[in-house]
Design an enzyme around this catalytic site. Structure first.
Site, PDB file in Angstrom:
ATOM      1  N   HIS A  11      -2.013 -10.005  12.272  1.00 57.74           N
ATOM      2  CA  HIS A  11      -1.383  -8.797  11.695  1.00 57.74           C
ATOM      3  C   HIS A  11      -1.028  -7.982  12.911  1.00 57.74           C
ATOM      4  O   HIS A  11      -1.884  -7.901  13.956  1.00 57.74           O
ATOM      5  CB  HIS A  11      -2.520  -7.946  10.932  1.00 57.74           C
ATOM      6  CG  HIS A  11      -2.111  -6.804  10.585  1.00 57.74           C
ATOM      7  ND1 HIS A  11      -1.008  -6.224  10.053  1.00 57.74           N
ATOM      8  CD2 HIS A  11      -2.727  -5.705  10.877  1.00 57.74           C
ATOM      9  CE1 HIS A  11      -0.872  -5.016   9.756  1.00 57.74           C
ATOM     10  NE2 HIS A  11      -1.960  -4.648  10.442  1.00 57.74           N
ATOM     11  N   GLU A  71       0.850  -1.209   0.007  1.00 58.43           N
ATOM     12  CA  GLU A  71       0.020  -0.104   0.060  1.00 58.43           C
ATOM     13  C   GLU A  71       0.987   1.220   0.010  1.00 58.43           C
ATOM     14  O   GLU A  71       0.485   2.420   0.333  1.00 58.43           O
ATOM     15  CB  GLU A  71      -0.990  -0.157   1.141  1.00 58.43           C
ATOM     16  CG  GLU A  71      -0.578  -0.347   2.485  1.00 58.43           C
ATOM     17  CD  GLU A  71      -1.364  -0.311   3.682  1.00 58.43           C
ATOM     18  OE1 GLU A  71      -1.947   0.714   3.633  1.00 58.43           O
ATOM     19  OE2 GLU A  71      -1.346  -0.999   4.293  1.00 58.43           O
ATOM     20  N   CYS A 125      -3.345  -3.777   4.695  1.00 59.98           N
ATOM     21  CA  CYS A 125      -2.452  -4.394   5.238  1.00 59.98           C
ATOM     22  C   CYS A 125      -2.774  -6.122   4.950  1.00 59.98           C
ATOM     23  O   CYS A 125      -2.019  -7.126   5.243  1.00 59.98           O
ATOM     24  CB  CYS A 125      -2.468  -4.464   6.676  1.00 59.98           C
ATOM     25  SG  CYS A 125      -2.044  -2.942   7.224  1.00 59.98           S
TER      26      CYS A 125
HETATM   27  N1  CAA Z   1       2.662   2.917  30.831  1.00 56.61           N
HETATM   28  C1  CAA Z   1       1.994   1.566  30.255  1.00 56.61           C
HETATM   29  N2  CAA Z   1       1.142   1.759  29.506  1.00 56.61           N
HETATM   30  C2  CAA Z   1       0.537   3.164  29.204  1.00 56.61           C
HETATM   31  C3  CAA Z   1       1.105   4.167  29.662  1.00 56.61           C
HETATM   32  C4  CAA Z   1       2.045   4.166  30.386  1.00 56.61           C
HETATM   33  N3  CAA Z   1       2.851   5.253  31.058  1.00 56.61           N
HETATM   34  N4  CAA Z   1       0.399   5.315  29.094  1.00 56.61           N
HETATM   35  C5  CAA Z   1      -0.572   4.686  28.271  1.00 56.61           C
HETATM   36  N5  CAA Z   1      -0.596   3.442  28.274  1.00 56.61           N
HETATM   37  C6  CAA Z   1      -1.488   2.481  27.680  1.00 56.61           C
HETATM   38  C7  CAA Z   1      -2.869   2.786  27.512  1.00 56.61           C
HETATM   39  O1  CAA Z   1      -3.522   2.449  28.684  1.00 56.61           O
HETATM   40  C8  CAA Z   1      -3.247   2.099  26.334  1.00 56.61           C
HETATM   41  O2  CAA Z   1      -3.587   0.783  26.692  1.00 56.61           O
HETATM   42  P1  CAA Z   1      -4.742  -0.163  26.202  1.00 56.61           P
HETATM   43  O3  CAA Z   1      -4.747  -0.165  24.887  1.00 56.61           O
HETATM   44  O4  CAA Z   1      -4.566  -1.588  26.888  1.00 56.61           O
HETATM   45  O5  CAA Z   1      -5.936   0.678  26.924  1.00 56.61           O
HETATM   46  C9  CAA Z   1      -2.298   2.022  25.384  1.00 56.61           C
HETATM   47  O6  CAA Z   1      -1.079   2.447  26.208  1.00 56.61           O
HETATM   48  C10 CAA Z   1      -2.387   3.093  24.189  1.00 56.61           C
HETATM   49  O7  CAA Z   1      -2.659   4.196  24.864  1.00 56.61           O
HETATM   50  P2  CAA Z   1      -3.770   5.136  24.119  1.00 56.61           P
HETATM   51  O8  CAA Z   1      -4.881   4.162  23.533  1.00 56.61           O
HETATM   52  O9  CAA Z   1      -3.930   6.212  25.008  1.00 56.61           O
HETATM   53  O10 CAA Z   1      -3.223   5.441  23.011  1.00 56.61           O
HETATM   54  P3  CAA Z   1      -3.518   6.360  21.760  1.00 56.61           P
HETATM   55  O11 CAA Z   1      -4.783   6.705  21.625  1.00 56.61           O
HETATM   56  O12 CAA Z   1      -2.420   7.490  21.830  1.00 56.61           O
HETATM   57  O13 CAA Z   1      -2.809   5.692  20.543  1.00 56.61           O
HETATM   58  C11 CAA Z   1      -3.634   3.999  18.718  1.00 56.61           C
HETATM   59  C12 CAA Z   1      -3.316   4.460  20.221  1.00 56.61           C
HETATM   60  C13 CAA Z   1      -5.147   4.871  18.613  1.00 56.61           C
HETATM   61  C14 CAA Z   1      -3.914   2.685  18.547  1.00 56.61           C
HETATM   62  C15 CAA Z   1      -2.713   4.910  17.833  1.00 56.61           C
HETATM   63  O14 CAA Z   1      -1.480   4.246  17.973  1.00 56.61           O
HETATM   64  C16 CAA Z   1      -2.975   4.782  16.343  1.00 56.61           C
HETATM   65  O15 CAA Z   1      -3.868   5.617  15.954  1.00 56.61           O
HETATM   66  N6  CAA Z   1      -2.473   3.819  15.508  1.00 56.61           N
HETATM   67  C17 CAA Z   1      -2.615   3.650  14.296  1.00 56.61           C
HETATM   68  C18 CAA Z   1      -3.956   3.012  13.707  1.00 56.61           C
HETATM   69  C19 CAA Z   1      -3.556   1.251  14.139  1.00 56.61           C
HETATM   70  O16 CAA Z   1      -2.450   0.766  14.155  1.00 56.61           O
HETATM   71  N7  CAA Z   1      -4.850   0.695  14.137  1.00 56.61           N
HETATM   72  C20 CAA Z   1      -4.886  -0.531  14.693  1.00 56.61           C
HETATM   73  C21 CAA Z   1      -5.886  -1.616  13.863  1.00 56.61           C
HETATM   74  S1  CAA Z   1      -6.015  -1.084  12.245  1.00 56.61           S
HETATM   75  C22 CAA Z   1      -4.707  -1.889  11.589  1.00 56.61           C
HETATM   76  O17 CAA Z   1      -4.543  -3.031  12.133  1.00 56.61           O
HETATM   77  C23 CAA Z   1      -4.487  -1.776   9.978  1.00 56.61           C
HETATM   78  C24 CAA Z   1      -3.041  -1.218  10.129  1.00 56.61           C
HETATM   79  O18 CAA Z   1      -2.129  -1.942  10.272  1.00 56.61           O
HETATM   80  C25 CAA Z   1      -3.191   0.321   9.979  1.00 56.61           C
END
Ligand code: CAA
Length: 390
Positions: free
Chosen positions: A236, A82, A114
């Site tokens: 994945h 992609e 993906c």
């Molecule tokens: N110590 C330990 N853990 C901590 C922490 C700390 N100090 N601070 C936060 N965390 C934890 C949170 O509790 C959370 O854990 P849980 O998910 O178990 O609740 C984790 O860290 C992540 O924290 P947030 O949810 O607050 O993170 P975020 O909102 O900033 O970002 C995300 C997370 C939305 C997935 C972001 O990384 C993102 O947008 N990623 C891109 C999209 C993605 O990868 N999607 C996956 C599914 S789609 C797919 O698979 C296709 C693809 O390849 C894109």
């Protein structure tokens, strides 16, 4: 009726010249680095040099396969990405001159986020079932890029995995049954005019879990194995914690409890490479498979579950049996060297690479020599990408 087993005969991966440690990113973003190390399960991510793209890493992944097995009877080459470099020409066509693909072959690029590599594997299996003397080279190659200073940024990465798919495979024989699920959803996409993906992070996490569960249900309806038959579950991995989340969701949806130790036993060995390479989109699932084969105790005769997800979205739950003697065919040392030889970036250099854009004026532009990998993008000239072997 007995059918000839078809599956993965060889698997090789490559990644980029550079990597960024998530501690560097955490400091810059002002967040606790454990949010990345533990919260999303990522420690480092591969970053492309200015003279690398998916063609250079795809060529580096595929070259060792041709060196070991030759190119005879590879009549189909399927490159899933992609991160395409052209709207028309298939990226794998550049591999003819870089690594010597046969001319008597169909060469095609596949895209569905993906999931594309899994489509390639399924199409390859079908072609070989029709004529077991043929071999298919499937390559999954991607460079994951999100906007700077966004939640997606720590889930970038890059890698290419090349697989030789044959009859009577040496590593993994694929079961003929697959579970499928597709739905029109806007969780992650990249319009043609953008170099960075757009993502609705939380929606994407939920969509992934639902799609994996639906694909599992379809797999069972098609007569697939029981959950208890699998020695490991290879998901994945956009970030490694996602595999744990999805597996917990799947187990609980089937009325099982998901103890931490059970999750670790099912998933742990699949995450070692992805944890340090980052998201490699189409390649990610197969990097997980490489990690499992390289790190798990003897898997001979064991069944593996493979769960593919591509946003937008398509999911597939499929399975296979690890073949006797598979360990002699692994590339564990080369895989580990590809990762350990990366040059670590400081933040400013990473940011400059992220912001760099290729010239679009059609004039000749030599690319500064950065990568020490086997292939590089040497120049842009007349709107063409000029590649060279190093
Ligand atoms: N110590 C330990 N853990 C901590 C922490 C700390 N100090 N601070 C936060 N965390 C934890 C949170 O509790 C959370 O854990 P849980 O998910 O178990 O609740 C984790 O860290 C992540 O924290 P947030 O949810 O607050 O993170 P975020 O909102 O900033 O970002 C995300 C997370 C939305 C997935 C972001 O990384 C993102 O947008 N990623 C891109 C999209 C993605 O990868 N999607 C996956 C599914 S789609 C797919 O698979 C296709 C693809 O390849 C894109």
């Amino acid at each position: 009726m007995t059918t000839t087993p078809v599956g993965i005969h060889d698997l090789s991966f490559a990644t980029t010249h550079y990597a960024l440690d998530h501690a560097v990113l955490a400091e810059r973003l002002g967040v606790d680095r454990d949010k990345f190390y533990l919260g999303i399960g990522q420690e480092r991510m591969s970053v492309a040099a200015a003279d690398e793209d998916i063609v250079t890493i795809a060529a580096a992944a595929a070259q060792p396969i041709l060196e070991r097995h030759g190119a005879d009877n590879i009549r189909t080459v399927l490159l899933a990405t992609e991160t395409g470099v052209d709207q028309s020409k298939a990226a794998a066509l550049y591999l003819h001159s870089l690594i010597g693909l046969p001319n008597a072959a169909r060469v095609v690029e596949l895209k569905q986020a993906c999931y594309g590599g899994t489509a390639g594997l399924a199409f390859a299996a079908g072609l070989i079932a029709r004529d077991p003397s043929q071999r298919v080279l499937v390559i999954a190659a991607d460079i994951a890029k999100y906007e700077l200073d966004t939640p997606g940024e720590p889930t970038q990465g890059a890698a290419a995995v090349a697989m030789l798919v044959t009859a009577n495979p040496a590593i993994l024989a694929l079961d003929p049954i697959s579970g499928l699920y597709s739905a029109d959803i806007m969780d992650f996409w990249r319009p043609n005019y953008r170099s960075e993906a757009i993502v609705d992070g939380k929606t994407s996490v939920n969509a992934y879990q639902k799609a994996a569960q639906e694909a599992w249900s379809d797999y069972r309806r098609q007569g697939g194995r029981e959950l208890s038959e699998f020695a490991a579950f290879c998901y994945h991995q956009p970030f490694t914690k996602m595999a744990y989340k999805a597996h917990r969701h799947l187990l609980e949806s089937q009325g099982h409890t998901a103890e931490a130790a059970d999750l670790e036993a099912a998933i742990g060995a699949t995450t070692t490479y992805n944890r340090t390479v980052g998201n490699s989109y189409t390649a990610s699932l197969y990097l997980g498979l490489a990690s499992l084969l390289d790190h798990a105790d003897d898997l001979t005769g064991k069944a593996l579950a493979m769960i593919s997800y591509g946003s937008g979205s398509v999911a597939e739950f499929f399975s296979g049996t690890v073949q006797p003697g598979y360990r002699a065919h692994l590339r564990t040392e080369a895989n580990q060297a590809a990762i350990s030889s990366r040059e670590m970036l400081d933040y400013d250099h990473y940011r400059a690479l992220h912001e760099a854009v290729l010239p679009t004026d059609g004039a000749y532009h030599a690319m500064a020599e950065e990568t020490r990998r086997p292939f590089r993008l040497a120049a842009m000239s007349g709107h063409k990408r000029i590649y060279e072997a190093r």
